[in-house]
Design a protein around this motif. Structure first.
Motif, PDB file in Angstrom:
ATOM      1  N   THR A  39       0.845  -1.195   0.000  1.00  0.00           N
ATOM      2  CA  THR A  39       0.000   0.000   0.000  1.00  0.00           C
ATOM      3  C   THR A  39       0.883   1.249   0.000  1.00  0.00           C
ATOM      4  N   GLY A  40       0.538   2.184  -0.869  1.00  0.00           N
ATOM      5  CA  GLY A  40       1.309   3.407  -1.001  1.00  0.00           C
ATOM      6  C   GLY A  40       2.410   3.341  -2.033  1.00  0.00           C
ATOM      7  N   GLY A  41       2.682   2.162  -2.541  1.00  0.00           N
ATOM      8  CA  GLY A  41       3.743   1.981  -3.528  1.00  0.00           C
ATOM      9  C   GLY A  41       3.299   2.326  -4.939  1.00  0.00           C
ATOM     10  N   SER A  42       4.196   2.097  -5.873  1.00  0.00           N
ATOM     11  CA  SER A  42       3.944   2.432  -7.273  1.00  0.00           C
ATOM     12  C   SER A  42       4.281   1.248  -8.174  1.00  0.00           C
ATOM     13  N   LEU A  43       3.612   1.213  -9.306  1.00  0.00           N
ATOM     14  CA  LEU A  43       3.919   0.261 -10.362  1.00  0.00           C
ATOM     15  C   LEU A  43       3.707   0.965 -11.693  1.00  0.00           C
ATOM     16  N   ARG A  44       4.469   0.519 -12.690  1.00  0.00           N
ATOM     17  CA  ARG A  44       4.216   0.996 -14.043  1.00  0.00           C
ATOM     18  C   ARG A  44       3.937  -0.208 -14.934  1.00  0.00           C
ATOM     19  N   LEU A  45       2.757  -0.212 -15.502  1.00  0.00           N
ATOM     20  CA  LEU A  45       2.385  -1.255 -16.454  1.00  0.00           C
ATOM     21  C   LEU A  45       2.747  -0.811 -17.864  1.00  0.00           C
ATOM     22  N   SER A  46       3.135  -1.783 -18.669  1.00  0.00           N
ATOM     23  CA  SER A  46       3.443  -1.529 -20.072  1.00  0.00           C
ATOM     24  C   SER A  46       2.591  -2.445 -20.935  1.00  0.00           C
ATOM     25  N   GLN A  66       1.151   4.451 -15.317  1.00  0.00           N
ATOM     26  CA  GLN A  66       1.875   4.697 -14.078  1.00  0.00           C
ATOM     27  C   GLN A  66       0.862   4.786 -12.944  1.00  0.00           C
ATOM     28  N   MET A  67       1.048   3.952 -11.931  1.00  0.00           N
ATOM     29  CA  MET A  67       0.107   3.894 -10.821  1.00  0.00           C
ATOM     30  C   MET A  67       0.859   4.236  -9.537  1.00  0.00           C
ATOM     31  N   ASN A  68       0.436   5.299  -8.895  1.00  0.00           N
ATOM     32  CA  ASN A  68       1.073   5.754  -7.661  1.00  0.00           C
ATOM     33  C   ASN A  68       0.095   5.685  -6.498  1.00  0.00           C
ATOM     34  N   SER A  69       0.656   5.742  -5.300  1.00  0.00           N
ATOM     35  CA  SER A  69      -0.158   5.734  -4.072  1.00  0.00           C
ATOM     36  C   SER A  69      -1.190   4.613  -4.114  1.00  0.00           C
ATOM     37  N   LEU A  70      -0.718   3.441  -4.418  1.00  0.00           N
ATOM     38  CA  LEU A  70      -1.632   2.318  -4.619  1.00  0.00           C
ATOM     39  C   LEU A  70      -2.346   1.928  -3.339  1.00  0.00           C
ATOM     40  N   LYS A  71      -3.595   1.511  -3.513  1.00  0.00           N
ATOM     41  CA  LYS A  71      -4.450   1.109  -2.413  1.00  0.00           C
ATOM     42  C   LYS A  71      -4.861  -0.347  -2.614  1.00  0.00           C
ATOM     43  N   SER A  72      -5.329  -0.968  -1.555  1.00  0.00           N
ATOM     44  CA  SER A  72      -5.735  -2.368  -1.653  1.00  0.00           C
ATOM     45  C   SER A  72      -6.859  -2.542  -2.679  1.00  0.00           C
ATOM     46  N   GLU A  73      -7.705  -1.529  -2.806  1.00  0.00           N
ATOM     47  CA  GLU A  73      -8.813  -1.631  -3.760  1.00  0.00           C
ATOM     48  C   GLU A  73      -8.369  -1.520  -5.212  1.00  0.00           C
ATOM     49  N   ASP A  74      -7.096  -1.235  -5.437  1.00  0.00           N
ATOM     50  CA  ASP A  74      -6.561  -1.240  -6.805  1.00  0.00           C
ATOM     51  C   ASP A  74      -6.173  -2.648  -7.252  1.00  0.00           C
ATOM     52  N   THR A  75      -6.226  -3.601  -6.335  1.00  0.00           N
ATOM     53  CA  THR A  75      -5.918  -4.980  -6.683  1.00  0.00           C
ATOM     54  C   THR A  75      -6.898  -5.484  -7.739  1.00  0.00           C
ATOM     55  N   ALA A  76      -6.354  -5.964  -8.853  1.00  0.00           N
ATOM     56  CA  ALA A  76      -7.181  -6.413  -9.971  1.00  0.00           C
ATOM     57  C   ALA A  76      -6.277  -6.963 -11.066  1.00  0.00           C
ATOM     58  N   VAL A  77      -6.904  -7.564 -12.053  1.00  0.00           N
ATOM     59  CA  VAL A  77      -6.205  -7.862 -13.297  1.00  0.00           C
ATOM     60  C   VAL A  77      -6.383  -6.653 -14.204  1.00  0.00           C
ATOM     61  N   TYR A  78      -5.292  -6.142 -14.703  1.00  0.00           N
ATOM     62  CA  TYR A  78      -5.314  -4.955 -15.552  1.00  0.00           C
ATOM     63  C   TYR A  78      -5.136  -5.377 -17.010  1.00  0.00           C
ATOM     64  N   TYR A  79      -6.030  -4.848 -17.838  1.00  0.00           N
ATOM     65  CA  TYR A  79      -6.032  -5.180 -19.256  1.00  0.00           C
ATOM     66  C   TYR A  79      -5.742  -3.951 -20.103  1.00  0.00           C
ATOM     67  N   CYS A  80      -4.934  -4.155 -21.098  1.00  0.00           N
ATOM     68  CA  CYS A  80      -4.679  -3.143 -22.105  1.00  0.00           C
ATOM     69  C   CYS A  80      -5.633  -3.406 -23.278  1.00  0.00           C
ATOM     70  N   ALA A  81      -6.101  -2.329 -23.906  1.00  0.00           N
ATOM     71  CA  ALA A  81      -7.026  -2.485 -25.026  1.00  0.00           C
ATOM     72  C   ALA A  81      -6.740  -1.434 -26.090  1.00  0.00           C
ATOM     73  N   ALA A  82      -7.044  -1.774 -27.323  1.00  0.00           N
ATOM     74  CA  ALA A  82      -6.817  -0.874 -28.448  1.00  0.00           C
ATOM     75  C   ALA A  82      -8.114  -0.663 -29.215  1.00  0.00           C
TER      76      ALA A  82
END
Length: 124
Positions: A14-21, A82-98
């Motif tokens: 919690t509070g950390g960051s991740l960057r998805l590509s 870029q995801m900052n200040s992450l919270k527990s409710e951000d837990t999920a599978v993240y999908y990229c779409a075009a």
């Protein structure tokens, strides 16, 4: 064949960051509007953020403004989240779409191509 491959997910506190590509191949990337969605078990896939063709503007889910930033690098055929200040409710599978739409879209039905998803888990 259009291929979208996400990476960068993982476990973060919690509070950390991740960057998805999301790397895109098989179509001229600069002609695609790109979006990120996320989904948790038992819930519909929800809109996170989108960016227009050629970096022509971006749009965010209201609840995520200020913490998440979408960007794209047309030279690398890649879109980022870029995801900052992450919270527990951000837990999920993240999908990229075009999307081949000229406009930025928030509905998942407007997207033509999807990645396989990457798991993001935020622990307290």
């Amino acid at each position: 064949q259009v291929l979208l491959v996400e990476s960068g997910g993982g476990l973060v506190q919690t509070g950390g960051s991740l960057r998805l590509s999301c790397a895109v191949s098989g179509r001229t990337f600069s002609n695609l509007a790109m979006g990120w969605f996320r989904q948790t078990p038992g819930k519909d896939r929800e809109f996170v953020a989108a960016i227009g063709r050629g970096d022509s503007g971006s749009y965010y889910a209201e609840s995520l403004k200020g913490r998440f930033t979408i960007s794209r690098d047309n030279a690398k055929n890649t879109v980022y989240l870029q995801m900052n200040s992450l919270k527990s409710e951000d837990t999920a599978v993240y999908y990229c779409a075009a999307s081949t739409s000229v406009m930025i879209r928030t509905s998942r039905r407007s997207y033509d191509y999807w990645g396989q998803g990457t798991q993001v888990t935020v622990s307290s």
